[in-house]
Each structure stands twice: as C-alpha cells, then as structure tokens.
Scaffold this motif. Structure first.
Motif: not given
Ligand code: GUN
Ligand code: FE
Length: 455
Positions: A242-243, A245-247, A249
């Motif tokens: 999930a991290w 995906k944030e870092l 995108p």
C-alpha cells in the motif's frame, strides 16, 4: 595434487528440472572424489573399488568413510548477516519491525571490528547449519561489506554480498545518497566481484527506502556490471505494498518500480514476492529474474502465504531462503519444514525432493551458478555436507519406521535443526564437524563469544 575420496550415501540433483522427485541421483554406497577442491568423480563405490589401485587406497585407509548422507552444501539465496543478533524480536510486522529492531541494530555495523566479528559468527553458523553459499545483505556501511567478504575469503567460501542502498525513510546514520551509494557500490564491485569466490550483489534494500534517483543509479550500476547480482525485497507485506502505491503512484504495481529502473533481469533475486499480480509473475518470468521464498520469515512477520503454485506455473526461478533475522532459523531444513506448512495452509504440497532441490541445484540454477555449486557434478566446487538422520532420539525412532528415501528425507526435514549437520566441507576441506571443540582458525582470535565445533 590434493585428492580425497569419500565413501557413503550420496544424493543430489545433477540437472535443472521441474520434477526433482524424478530427477535426483542417489547412490546408497557411493563414492565422491575431490581433486584440488573440485569434484572429479561421483559414482557407485563397488564399481570404483573394483579397480585395483582404488582398492589399495581403501585398504591403506586413504578413504573417508561416512555413516551419514552426503549432499551438496546448501545455498541460502536471501539473508541479512547483521541481523543474526536480533533474530526472534517480538511482536511487530515488517515496517514496525524494521524501525524498532532492525535499523537500531544495523547502526552498529559502521564499526568495522564489530562487523568483522559478526560476519565471522554468521558465516560459521552458516556452515554449522549446512549452508555453504549465501546471498547476503550487509548494511549501508561499505565497511560491513569489506568485513563480510574478508571473512568469506579467509574461509574460501563462495559468497554473494552487497552494500545496502538506502537514502530515505530510515535513521540519518543509515542513509547514503543516490550518488554516494552508486560510487561506494562501484568501488566494492571493483574490489570484490569475482575476487576469489566472492561475488557482488547490487542491493537496494527495497523500493520505499530508495528515492527514484537512487533506484535509477542502481539500475545504471546493474547495466555497467551485467554479471553482478541484484538483491532486494518485493511485495512482502500488505502495508508495504500500500505504501508503494502512495510513493510511486505512476507505476501500476510494485515490480514495475524496479523494472522501470532496469533492476529486473537475470541474476536479480527478489525476496518474498508474496502479493503479486499476474502481470508481475509474467514479467519476472520474461526477464529471467528469480524469487527467494522465505518461509520462516513470512510466518514470523505474519507477511502472508507464498503462492508457490503460481510461481511454478509461470516457470520463475525459485529458491528457499532463511531471511535471517526475520527468519527464525538459519537451517534451510527448518525453512523447508515451514515451506511445507505454508503449502498445507493453501491445500497444496511440496515434496521433500522438491524442497531440497530449492535449496541446492534449483537455487543455483535460479541464480546462474549451477556450474559452480549446488550439485555434486564433476567439475563443480567441492562444497558438500554430511547429514545425520539419527541426530535426535525422536528422529532416530522415526527413521527406523520409514520405508523409503522420500519418507526419510521428509521426516528428517520436518524434525530437523542444526543437529542434522554432521560435517561441512568447503573446496574439499572439512570446515565444520558437529560436537568438536577444535578451532584452528586464526581470524577467530579475540571474538566475544565461544566457538564450538569449528575447524
Ligand atoms: N524489507 C526491507 N528490509 C527488510 C529486511 O531487512 N527484512 C525483511 N524481511 N524485509 C525487509
Ligand atoms: Fe530480507
């Protein structure tokens, strides 16, 4: 000329195969000959000793007789030497475990003497657990890599190691920069890669702790040094994914972050690879990269259940690894036992030949080193171990009730720990014998722990 003749039961996988249970070579009464540290002959003992000169050697005591089973030294494709002292750290999953336990420990490895002592301890423990080759993460400090390779070289072991690249989301003391990481790694490659038996792995810890610029520079190194290894982590933990995906995108999945930087290629070893999409499996296969399945670590950190069937269906190179210190044992037998249980939880299975294959020939072939180690073929380096299938009272009783080699192998693996390793040989020389107190190795002087059993 240094010739040694070993007589005993022998088991190995001479070829790369998708069906290890049908492609092993076993000699109940076999002979293994080593010449100047290289295997020169494997075969049936009766045939070998039917020749008069060989019979004379036997009569003159020139043959080492083994009660246990000889197999190739095992290959651990993913471990962290600085983490051996923090194995079994309680209560956290990956990202908290890194912050709470791992990073504080790794800070100590800025000190070269400390790193050397721990590298010595780690490598000797590898031998005691039947592992003769490993792909190992050091820390961000170049000194930790120098320490590891110096110790590996002093033992004559075939080892892979690399400086961790990490320029963000970690303590200041463990941070390099895209440029310093590049230049330090380059210097280490020039110093150590193919120096004796040492080989270098470009080692971005995992995508979250490297900026895009650092990943790009790691890819540049990989391109400039195409026969080095690459080692990193991939899709181990749901929070980590999930991290990502944030870092990142702009990338469709975790693997694409590495791919975009030229880090997915042959000799790229991805630890864990639990939570993958179909596209990621396809890309790993198409690019000739391989996966290190880390069973005890995955259970210990609650990371998830490794989907071995998907990996096999995509024909991706695969090995079983300890991932110490998240892994709870350096024993690749103990890790095979955990692999079996992870399969059971998914209603699939891994047979004992297959799991042993994934720690020997299968690991070697997934890493492109099967011409050197991982089997007992003539021409390969004479790294092998002797196993004691009667190593504990429970194991001994169980063995007497087994009716096949497969059953014995499975029971030994399931019940095993380091006691099953009776002897370990490197380059044809004995480097470890269980239960002795011999220690003739000069580089061990002054270490802050007692050493048992090492030659
Ligand atoms: N992901 C990033 N660093 C690490 C590590 O040291 N151990 C494990 N198991 N996963 C990681
Ligand atoms: Fe790891």
């Amino acid at each position: 000329m240094d010739i040694k003749i070993h007589r005993g039961s022998l088991l190995h996988f001479p070829r790369t195969t998708n069906n290890p249970a049908a492609n092993y070579q076993y000699f109940n009464d076999g002979v293994l000959v080593t010449k100047n540290g290289v295997i020169s002959h494997i075969g049936d003992a009766k045939d070998f000793f039917s020749i008069t000169v060989n019979q004379q050697l036997l009569n003159n005591g020139g043959v080492v007789l083994h009660k246990g089973l000889l197999i190739p030294g095992m290959i651990d494709s993913h471990a962290h030497f600085p983490q051996i002292e923090m194995m079994a750290s309680y209560g956290k999953q990956l990202l908290d475990w890194l912050n709470q336990y791992t990073f504080p420990t790794e800070k100590k490895f800025a000190n070269k003497d400390y790193a050397t002592a721990q590298a010595e301890f780690f490598i000797r423990q590898l031998f005691a657990h039947g592992t003769t080759t490993a792909s190992v993460f050091a820390t961000v400090h170049p000194e930790s890599v120098n320490a590891f390779f110096e110790v590996a070289q002093s033992h004559g072991a075939r080892m892979i190691c690399g400086k961790v690249l990490m320029d963000r989301f970690c303590p200041e003391e463990l941070r390099d920069t895209a440029l310093s990481g590049y230049f330090q790694s380059k210097e280490l490659i020039e110093r150590w890669h193919n120096n004796g038996r040492n080989m270098y792995a470009i080692t971005p810890r995992f995508a979250p702790t490297s900026s895009e610029h650092q990943l790009e520079m790691a890819g540049k190194l990989a391109k400039e040094h195409p026969d080095t290894f690459i080692q990193t982590h991939l899709s181990e933990n749901v929070g980590e994914v999930a991290w990502i995906k944030e870092l990142f995108p702009e990338h469709q999945d975790y693997l694409e972050v590495y791919e975009a930087n030229g880090l997915v290629r042959e000799r790229a070893l991805f630890g864990h690879a639990i939570h993958l999409s179909k596209r990621e499996y396809q890309s790993l296969a198409a690019n000739g990269a391989s996966i290190s399945f880390c069973p005890s670590s995955n259970l210990f950190l609650g990371s998830g259940l490794f989907d071995i069937d998907s990996v096999k269906a995509h024909n991706i190179g695969l090995s079983i690894a300890s991932d110490v210190g998240a892994g709870t044992s350096l024993s690749l037998f103990s890790n095979q036992a955990d692999a079996y249980k992870i399969c059971q939880l998914q209603s699939t299975t891994i047979d004992p030949f297959e799991s042993l294959y994934l720690c020997t020939q299968g690991a070697a072939s997934s890493m492109g080193i099967e011409h050197l180690v991982g089997n007992l073929n003539p021409g390969t380096e004479a790294d092998f171990i002797e196993l004691d299938f009667m190593a504990s009272p429970i194991m001994a009783q169980r063995m007497l009730r087994c009716t096949s080699l497969a059953e014995q192998l499975f029971a030994m693996t399931t019940l095993s720990d380091d006691r099953v390793v009776e002897r370990t040989y490197l380059n044809g020389n004995l480097v470890y014998k269980k239960g002795t107190n011999v220690c003739g190795h000069s580089s061990t002087n002054g270490l802050p722990y007692s050493l048992n059993g090492f030659m």
